[in-house]
Motif scaffolding. Structure first.
Motif, PDB file in Angstrom:
ATOM      1  N   CYS A 122       0.848  -1.194   0.000  1.00 46.43           N
ATOM      2  CA  CYS A 122       0.000   0.000   0.000  1.00 46.43           C
ATOM      3  C   CYS A 122       0.884   1.244   0.000  1.00 46.43           C
ATOM      4  O   CYS A 122       1.688   1.429   0.903  1.00 46.43           O
ATOM      5  N   PRO A 123       0.760   2.103  -1.031  1.00 48.00           N
ATOM      6  CA  PRO A 123       1.669   3.244  -1.117  1.00 48.00           C
ATOM      7  C   PRO A 123       1.413   4.303  -0.043  1.00 48.00           C
ATOM      8  O   PRO A 123       2.276   5.151   0.208  1.00 48.00           O
ATOM      9  N   VAL A 124       0.225   4.270   0.591  1.00 45.20           N
ATOM     10  CA  VAL A 124      -0.073   5.316   1.580  1.00 45.20           C
ATOM     11  C   VAL A 124      -0.273   4.730   2.988  1.00 45.20           C
ATOM     12  O   VAL A 124      -0.761   5.418   3.881  1.00 45.20           O
ATOM     13  N   ASN A 125       0.149   3.489   3.160  1.00 44.67           N
ATOM     14  CA  ASN A 125       0.034   2.823   4.470  1.00 44.67           C
ATOM     15  C   ASN A 125      -1.369   2.907   5.072  1.00 44.67           C
ATOM     16  O   ASN A 125      -1.538   3.224   6.251  1.00 44.67           O
ATOM     17  N   ALA A 126      -2.339   2.625   4.226  1.00 45.72           N
ATOM     18  CA  ALA A 126      -3.722   2.713   4.701  1.00 45.72           C
ATOM     19  C   ALA A 126      -4.207   1.374   5.263  1.00 45.72           C
ATOM     20  O   ALA A 126      -5.299   1.286   5.793  1.00 45.72           O
ATOM     21  N   ILE A 127      -3.402   0.311   5.120  1.00 51.51           N
ATOM     22  CA  ILE A 127      -3.862  -1.009   5.565  1.00 51.51           C
ATOM     23  C   ILE A 127      -3.164  -1.382   6.869  1.00 51.51           C
ATOM     24  O   ILE A 127      -1.936  -1.331   6.981  1.00 51.51           O
ATOM     25  N   LYS A 128      -3.999  -1.694   7.851  1.00 49.89           N
ATOM     26  CA  LYS A 128      -3.463  -2.009   9.184  1.00 49.89           C
ATOM     27  C   LYS A 128      -3.854  -3.440   9.573  1.00 49.89           C
ATOM     28  O   LYS A 128      -4.857  -3.970   9.107  1.00 49.89           O
ATOM     29  N   GLY A 129      -3.051  -4.059  10.448  1.00 49.26           N
ATOM     30  CA  GLY A 129      -3.400  -5.383  10.952  1.00 49.26           C
ATOM     31  C   GLY A 129      -2.174  -6.144  11.405  1.00 49.26           C
ATOM     32  O   GLY A 129      -1.062  -5.903  10.916  1.00 49.26           O
ATOM     33  N   GLU A 130      -2.382  -7.029  12.359  1.00 47.58           N
ATOM     34  CA  GLU A 130      -1.300  -7.877  12.864  1.00 47.58           C
ATOM     35  C   GLU A 130      -1.034  -8.984  11.851  1.00 47.58           C
ATOM     36  O   GLU A 130      -1.920  -9.384  11.106  1.00 47.58           O
ATOM     37  N   LYS A 131       0.164  -9.523  11.867  1.00 49.24           N
ATOM     38  CA  LYS A 131       0.515 -10.678  11.051  1.00 49.24           C
ATOM     39  C   LYS A 131      -0.425 -11.834  11.388  1.00 49.24           C
ATOM     40  O   LYS A 131      -0.749 -12.057  12.548  1.00 49.24           O
ATOM     41  N   LYS A 132      -0.835 -12.574  10.368  1.00 46.07           N
ATOM     42  CA  LYS A 132      -1.731 -13.720  10.526  1.00 46.07           C
ATOM     43  C   LYS A 132      -3.101 -13.363  11.100  1.00 46.07           C
ATOM     44  O   LYS A 132      -3.844 -14.229  11.568  1.00 46.07           O
ATOM     45  N   MET A 133      -3.414 -12.079  11.121  1.00 48.40           N
ATOM     46  CA  MET A 133      -4.745 -11.631  11.550  1.00 48.40           C
ATOM     47  C   MET A 133      -5.372 -10.852  10.398  1.00 48.40           C
ATOM     48  O   MET A 133      -4.662 -10.238   9.620  1.00 48.40           O
ATOM     49  N   PRO A 134      -6.713 -10.869  10.273  1.00 54.04           N
ATOM     50  CA  PRO A 134      -7.353 -10.125   9.199  1.00 54.04           C
ATOM     51  C   PRO A 134      -6.969  -8.636   9.226  1.00 54.04           C
ATOM     52  O   PRO A 134      -6.892  -8.047  10.294  1.00 54.04           O
ATOM     53  N   HIS A 135      -6.719  -8.098   8.030  1.00 48.27           N
ATOM     54  CA  HIS A 135      -6.332  -6.693   7.920  1.00 48.27           C
ATOM     55  C   HIS A 135      -7.549  -5.816   7.643  1.00 48.27           C
ATOM     56  O   HIS A 135      -8.592  -6.297   7.213  1.00 48.27           O
ATOM     57  N   ILE A 136      -7.371  -4.512   7.864  1.00 50.17           N
ATOM     58  CA  ILE A 136      -8.465  -3.562   7.642  1.00 50.17           C
ATOM     59  C   ILE A 136      -7.930  -2.365   6.842  1.00 50.17           C
ATOM     60  O   ILE A 136      -6.797  -1.920   7.074  1.00 50.17           O
ATOM     61  N   ILE A 137      -8.741  -1.886   5.902  1.00 42.24           N
ATOM     62  CA  ILE A 137      -8.331  -0.707   5.125  1.00 42.24           C
ATOM     63  C   ILE A 137      -8.934   0.548   5.743  1.00 42.24           C
ATOM     64  O   ILE A 137     -10.149   0.623   5.961  1.00 42.24           O
ATOM     65  N   ASP A 138      -8.094   1.508   6.032  1.00 39.87           N
ATOM     66  CA  ASP A 138      -8.566   2.787   6.554  1.00 39.87           C
ATOM     67  C   ASP A 138      -9.102   3.617   5.373  1.00 39.87           C
ATOM     68  O   ASP A 138      -8.327   4.093   4.527  1.00 39.87           O
ATOM     69  N   GLN A 139     -10.416   3.758   5.293  1.00 41.40           N
ATOM     70  CA  GLN A 139     -11.031   4.405   4.139  1.00 41.40           C
ATOM     71  C   GLN A 139     -10.650   5.885   4.000  1.00 41.40           C
ATOM     72  O   GLN A 139     -10.690   6.447   2.915  1.00 41.40           O
ATOM     73  N   GLU A 140     -10.302   6.491   5.126  1.00 40.85           N
ATOM     74  CA  GLU A 140      -9.896   7.904   5.084  1.00 40.85           C
ATOM     75  C   GLU A 140      -8.578   8.067   4.325  1.00 40.85           C
ATOM     76  O   GLU A 140      -8.374   9.030   3.602  1.00 40.85           O
ATOM     77  N   LEU A 141      -7.685   7.101   4.539  1.00 42.92           N
ATOM     78  CA  LEU A 141      -6.356   7.205   3.928  1.00 42.92           C
ATOM     79  C   LEU A 141      -6.307   6.624   2.517  1.00 42.92           C
ATOM     80  O   LEU A 141      -5.489   7.034   1.702  1.00 42.92           O
ATOM     81  N   CYS A 142      -7.184   5.654   2.248  1.00 47.37           N
ATOM     82  CA  CYS A 142      -7.130   4.911   0.982  1.00 47.37           C
ATOM     83  C   CYS A 142      -7.265   5.838  -0.226  1.00 47.37           C
ATOM     84  O   CYS A 142      -8.140   6.699  -0.260  1.00 47.37           O
ATOM     85  N   ILE A 143      -6.336   5.682  -1.189  1.00 43.66           N
ATOM     86  CA  ILE A 143      -6.420   6.498  -2.409  1.00 43.66           C
ATOM     87  C   ILE A 143      -7.001   5.692  -3.567  1.00 43.66           C
ATOM     88  O   ILE A 143      -7.015   6.131  -4.719  1.00 43.66           O
ATOM     89  N   LYS A 144      -7.445   4.481  -3.251  1.00 40.82           N
ATOM     90  CA  LYS A 144      -8.124   3.630  -4.231  1.00 40.82           C
ATOM     91  C   LYS A 144      -7.293   3.359  -5.480  1.00 40.82           C
ATOM     92  O   LYS A 144      -7.765   3.476  -6.611  1.00 40.82           O
ATOM     93  N   CYS A 145      -6.050   3.040  -5.249  1.00 45.13           N
ATOM     94  CA  CYS A 145      -5.167   2.786  -6.393  1.00 45.13           C
ATOM     95  C   CYS A 145      -5.295   1.350  -6.888  1.00 45.13           C
ATOM     96  O   CYS A 145      -4.920   1.045  -8.013  1.00 45.13           O
ATOM     97  N   GLY A 146      -5.778   0.454  -6.028  1.00 48.18           N
ATOM     98  CA  GLY A 146      -5.957  -0.930  -6.456  1.00 48.18           C
ATOM     99  C   GLY A 146      -4.719  -1.795  -6.317  1.00 48.18           C
ATOM    100  O   GLY A 146      -4.712  -2.952  -6.724  1.00 48.18           O
ATOM    101  N   ALA A 147      -3.640  -1.251  -5.731  1.00 54.30           N
ATOM    102  CA  ALA A 147      -2.405  -2.035  -5.592  1.00 54.30           C
ATOM    103  C   ALA A 147      -2.648  -3.265  -4.724  1.00 54.30           C
ATOM    104  O   ALA A 147      -2.126  -4.341  -4.995  1.00 54.30           O
ATOM    105  N   CYS A 148      -3.474  -3.118  -3.662  1.00 57.18           N
ATOM    106  CA  CYS A 148      -3.703  -4.227  -2.738  1.00 57.18           C
ATOM    107  C   CYS A 148      -4.408  -5.392  -3.425  1.00 57.18           C
ATOM    108  O   CYS A 148      -4.052  -6.550  -3.262  1.00 57.18           O
TER     109      CYS A 148
END
Lengths: 159, 597
Positions: free
Chosen positions: B559-585
């Motif tokens: 993620c180029p803007v570090n909008a995705i958070k989460g622990e290793k081996k745990m489900p991740h979450i996208i912070d919609q405020e930060l997301c620039i919707k580039c589709g890289a993920c």
């Protein structure tokens, strides 16, 4: 932009080009093509010399320079990057490729990187729609480009 | 001319050129030389074959073998196997996508079966840099016929009878245009070839100039003879260096052979051709704007009348025709108007070249008889939609045209039918779209182009298009109202009625035709705040499915803007405020855990 001082050599070169077209106002576009080919761009100082030589006002010539997208008043980078935004490239994802170039080079369309290495522009259709999306770096054509491939291509020119 | 047993034709069009076709030709030549065959087999760099999707193309004559996707290192095999042993290199043959069989002869390929090549007749067959090859293909015989056997009035009459209409987009009858120019008397008249191909997605004019430049020169000389002009000008985009180069070579050769200059073929007729360079302005395709640009001015259009036929370049009578129109002239003279007007539909005669592009299997340059259906073009010639997706629309006529849909698939294509369904022929761009294209975004894409290219002289175009663009921007951002749709339609009609030139008069077409044909999609953007194609970024959210996500962190790391958070081996979450919707993920996720909502 800081005012450029043109050297005597450059002024003479411009005068020579104007003379080769008979200093005629009707040859303005041909003169501009030739001068831009020589210097890479057409700053105001260069336009002033041309205007005087071919007997038109500087404003008139500026009107022509700014009308046509081929003429530019800012210097291009050492490796000018042109992303094709023709329809065929657009529907095959050219916008995403362009975004990646912007992000990787940290410049907007129409700008040049501070080190003068790259400049970024859009163009409309290079006629290689079979290879869409297409990017030109200098004269070299890169086809079927994905955002993933952008970094590698830039790195080719960085070293 | 030397006689060769075999010819290796290598496509030198822009697409194949970019994929190293020059290197292929060089390798073929050196392989032939190694085997001592350089005097028996000739390698020719030709114009575009049209099948750009599978380029670079190498064609072997006389057996008509068609090799696709050739690489420079394949050259040695073609020489060793095909040329010497007479065995086809099967791995380079085209594979029919339906029965998976190799097809050697281009005549049996789906892409070529329904095509009829008139304007492109020499593209891919002759060496464009050699006038003798053109002459060998009946070149300049039409000119000889005109100068030797026909009066100017007879030439004009033949073109009128043929029913040829302007291929630049407008469709004005060519013979009539010539007749008007011939009747205006002046000490000097001009013939102008419009090679300012500005439609993004159309490249037929450049392909003709690159593949068969002499055809255009021959037609211009005939045009000059017919209307009484002694000077011709080609207005060509400076962005077409290869076409310019070949045109310059052709003009010099024609002068050398006495086909340009004074007393052409001993007829007493004088004619010469000069090149004028465009500098990147779409509006210069409009003939009055083009003429001002040739005079060294800003390329702004002026009101017609007076038409260029009365007062054009340097205020003298001027006839402007497009490259493709000219490419039809010599063969009409040679084969006769009655041959030509049997092809096509009642009011649109002959063929049309289209640049087939977009989400289609066989991208390329095609020439088809008028009256063919979209279905035949898309599914038979084009080989269907890429990846087996669903056909959604086809855009014809570029920024001046409109979108056609499924319901138009069986309508015959000609000038009048396309206008009747809200589009136009245009110069021949044909961009195919599937369900990944958003029609509102496409309309916005074209409007952005028009806003940028509007010369600014008349208010409807300069201001009106900008307002149209802003309303579209508002809708794609999710802030549109139903009233905006009415405004788009009303303003669009006003611009069409009041703009000065063809650019403004047609610029609302992409909007009006998409509203007409894809009304539901506009309403979805406005009411449901939804973009079904997933193109309008403001209307979508990238969401991670906590069940599918294994916590591999691939998305977070990319993620180029570090909008995705989460622990290793745990489900991740996208912070919609930060997301620039580039589709890289979504591209990096191997578990299909990320979706667009």
């Amino acid at each position: 932009m800081a005012k450029l001082k043109l050297s005597e050599d450059k002024i003479n070169k411009i005068k020579e080009i104007c003379a080769s077209f008979g200093n005629k106002p009707s040859e303005a576009i041909n003169v501009l093509h030739k001068v831009q080919g020589e210097f890479g761009y057409l700053p105001a100082e260069v336009q002033e010399v041309i205007a005087q030589e071919i007997h038109v006002s500087a404003a008139h010539l500026y009107g022509i320079v700014t009308f046509y997208s081929f003429f530019t008043m800012t210097p291009k980078g050492e490796h000018p990057i042109s992303v094709c935004m023709g329809t065929a490239c657009y529907v095959r994802g050219a916008e995403k490729v362009l975004d990646e170039f912007k992000r990787e080079l940290k410049i907007a369309v129409g700008e040049t990187t501070p080190d003068g290495k790259f400049s970024l522009n859009c163009l409309r259709c290079v006629g290689a729609c079979g290879l869409a999306p297409v990017v030109l770096i200098g004269d070299k054509v890169y086809g079927r480009l994905t955002p993933d491939g952008v970094k590698d291509i830039i790195n080719e020119y960085r070293s | 001319m030397a006689k060769f047993k075999m010819h290796l034709l290598v496509c030198g069009g822009t697409g194949c050129h970019a994929s190293k076709s020059q290197e292929i030709a060089d390798n073929l030549k050196s392989s032939l030389k190694d085997k001592g065959l350089e005097n028996e087999v000739q390698v020719i760099l030709t114009g575009c074959f049209g099948f750009c999707e599978k380029g670079p193309i190498v064609k072997v004559m006389p057996d008509n073998t068609f090799y696709t996707e050739v690489k420079p290192q394949d050259a040695a095999d073609i020489v060793a196997e095909h040329v010497i042993k007479g065995r086809k290199v099967t791995r380079l043959l085209y594979t029919d996508p339906e029965n998976k069989q190799h097809v050697a002869d281009s005549k049996h390929m789906g892409f070529y079966k329904k095509q009829l090549r008139i304007a492109l007749r020499n593209c891919g067959f002759i060496d464009p840099q050699n006038i003798e090859e053109y002459i060998g293909a009946d070149g300049y015989s039409a000119l000889a016929k005109c100068l030797g056997e026909m009066t100017p009035a007879q030439v004009i009459n033949e073109i009128k009878l043929s029913g040829l209409r302007g291929r630049g987009g407008g469709g004005f009858p060519t013979g009539l245009k010539w007749e008007i120019a011939s009747k205006n008397h002046a000490d000097q008249k001009y013939v102008v070839c419009n090679a300012d191909e500005g439609d993004p997605g159309a490249f037929m004019d450049r392909s003709i100039l690159e593949g068969d430049p002499h055809t255009v020169l021959e037609a211009m000389i005939i045009n000059g003879y017919a209307i009484g002009a002694t000077k011709g000008l080609v207005y060509i985009r400076a962005e077409y260096p290869l076409a310019i180069n070949r045109l310059v070579i052709a003009i010099n050769q024609a002068r050398e052979y006495g086909l340009l200059g004074e007393d052409i073929l001993g007829s007493g007729f004088n004619f010469d051709i000069e090149i004028r360079y465009g500098a990147g302005a779409f509006v210069c395709g409009e003939e009055t704007a083009l003429i001002h640009s040739m005079e060294g001015q800003r390329g702004e259009p002026t009101f017609k009348p007076p038409f260029p036929a009365e007062s054009g370049y340097n205020n003298k009578p001027t006839n402007v025709n497009n490259v493709e129109t000219y490419a039809n002239i010599p063969i009409i003279i040679n084969k006769g108007a009655n041959w030509f007007n049997k092809i096509g539909t009642e009011k649109s005669k002959g063929t049309k070249v289209f640049a087939l592009a977009g989400q289609i299997n066989n991208v390329g340059l095609i020439e088809v008889p008028m009256g063919i259906t979209l279905r035949e073009i898309i599914y038979e010639i084009g080989g269907g939609i890429k990846g087996g997706r669903e056909f959604k629309a086809v855009q014809t006529g570029g920024p001046s045209g409109g979108c056609l849909t499924k319901k138009h698939l069986d309508a015959p294509i000609d000038y009048d039918n396309l206008i009747a369904v809200g589009s136009m022929m245009g110069s021949g761009g044909m961009v195919v779209m599937d369900d990944t294209s958003c029609m509102v975004a496409i309309a916005k894409f074209y409007l952005e182009f028009t806003v940028e290219e509007s010369c600014g002289k008349c208010t409807p175009c300069r201001v009106g298009n900008k307002r149209l663009y802003e309303i579209l921007e508002k809708i794609t951002k999710g802030n549109g109202t139903m009233e905006d749709l009415d405004n788009l339609r009303n303003l669009g009609r006003v611009i069409k009625d009041t703009a000065l030139c063809g650019l403004g008069q047609t610029s609302p077409n992409p909007i009006l035709s998409t509203i007409e044909n894809f009304y539901d999609e506009y309403v979805e953007h406005i009411k449901d705040k939804k973009c079904r194609a997933g193109v309008c970024k403001s209307l979508m959210q990238y969401v991670i499915d906590p069940v599918q996500c294994v916590g591999c962190t691939a998305c977070a790391r990319n993620c180029p803007v570090n909008a995705i958070k989460g622990e290793k081996k745990m489900p991740h979450i996208i912070d919609q405020e930060l997301c620039i919707k580039c589709g890289a993920c979504i591209e990096k996720c191997k578990f299909n855990a990320i979706s667009i909502q």
